[in-house]
Write an enzyme that holds these catalytic residues in place. Sequence first.
Site, PDB file in Angstrom:
ATOM      1  N   THR A  81     -31.269  28.917  14.286  1.00 22.01           N
ATOM      2  CA  THR A  81     -31.747  29.966  15.201  1.00 22.01           C
ATOM      3  C   THR A  81     -33.116  30.482  14.788  1.00 22.01           C
ATOM      4  O   THR A  81     -33.920  30.883  15.638  1.00 22.01           O
ATOM      5  CB  THR A  81     -30.725  31.127  15.223  1.00 22.01           C
ATOM      6  OG1 THR A  81     -29.499  30.619  15.709  1.00 22.01           O
ATOM      7  CG2 THR A  81     -31.182  32.273  16.097  1.00 22.01           C
ATOM      8  N   SER A 107     -27.207  24.117  12.921  1.00 24.25           N
ATOM      9  CA  SER A 107     -26.497  23.815  11.668  1.00 24.25           C
ATOM     10  C   SER A 107     -25.013  23.539  11.850  1.00 24.25           C
ATOM     11  O   SER A 107     -24.356  23.093  10.915  1.00 24.25           O
ATOM     12  CB  SER A 107     -26.732  24.914  10.632  1.00 24.25           C
ATOM     13  OG  SER A 107     -25.923  26.030  10.869  1.00 24.25           O
ATOM     14  N   THR A 150     -27.396  29.676  10.596  1.00 21.32           N
ATOM     15  CA  THR A 150     -26.437  30.548   9.895  1.00 21.32           C
ATOM     16  C   THR A 150     -25.030  29.957   9.819  1.00 21.32           C
ATOM     17  O   THR A 150     -24.259  30.309   8.942  1.00 21.32           O
ATOM     18  CB  THR A 150     -26.340  31.917  10.599  1.00 21.32           C
ATOM     19  OG1 THR A 150     -25.948  31.703  11.963  1.00 21.32           O
ATOM     20  CG2 THR A 150     -27.638  32.680  10.549  1.00 21.32           C
ATOM     21  N   ASP A 151     -24.713  29.037  10.760  1.00 19.58           N
ATOM     22  CA  ASP A 151     -23.318  28.601  10.873  1.00 19.58           C
ATOM     23  C   ASP A 151     -22.792  27.891   9.627  1.00 19.58           C
ATOM     24  O   ASP A 151     -21.632  28.067   9.252  1.00 19.58           O
ATOM     25  CB  ASP A 151     -23.145  27.691  12.097  1.00 19.58           C
ATOM     26  CG  ASP A 151     -23.304  28.467  13.401  1.00 19.58           C
ATOM     27  OD1 ASP A 151     -23.260  29.710  13.346  1.00 19.58           O
ATOM     28  OD2 ASP A 151     -23.474  27.839  14.447  1.00 19.58           O
TER      29      ASP A 151
END
Length: 266
Positions: free
Chosen positions: A16, A62, A95-96
């Site tokens: 992101t 990710s 972030t995932d």
Amino acid sequence: MQDTTGRIAVFATGGTIAGTAASATDNIGYSAAQLGVQALVEAVPALAGVPLVTEQVAQLDSKDMDFAVWATLASRVAHHLAQPDIAGIVITHGTDTLEETAYALQRLLAPAKPVVMCAAMRPATALLRDGPQNLLDAVTLAREPGARGVMAVLAGTVHSAFDVRKVHSYRVDAFGSGDAGVLARIEEGRVRRLREWPAGEPLGLDLAGRGWPWVEIVSSHAGARPEGVQALVAAGVKGFVVAGTPATAACITRWKRRCSRRRPPA
Ligand code: ASP
């Protein structure tokens, strides 16, 4: 006092932080992994005087992170860590799966220099984007004398690779360290350390060209049935990580004992 002589290597992998949306007021309807590393760096005027080396290691959301990218990333990080003029490394990431990559790099490399992961919860086009500040904070931490190990910084908060986890799917301050607590805070360009830097011995695995065994993560729950696990075993899975209750662990132990009792004599 920051290390102002060494260079910082910035590796971009997508996420992101490199995402764009059609409208500046759209924080969720965006496409991840659109901007390159140069654009990310140029969005932070304060980085203009900092000696950086940049590299686009991947460009993905990710959720699509895989072992091949990890192998490339680990080898690029190891290569740069070995250069005497590199003071630290920054990795931009989605972030995932950030916590997985952070843990993998820490266990594989146990770096003696800082390797700082950073990300964003809002795309680069957002009115109040968090990516540029997080990137600046990551570079600040990567230049901190004496800092070592893999860490993640978001919303001014530094987490150790051993403890970092995503705890919210929307908030800008979306990461936590659980009971271990926050490792440090970045306050107006200064690092306030609260705990020891992450340390340990590197596993010393060479990921390149290595065939990874197929391991699945399964969880137990009320009413869990065995068919899913049986189907995976039939398909050739080599191992499981079981996220279960203490009773699950006891069941596995009993099951293993039963299996070993049934094993025919050699
Ligand atoms: N899906 C995005 C990713 O993990 C989410 C993010 O970066 O925040 O790449």
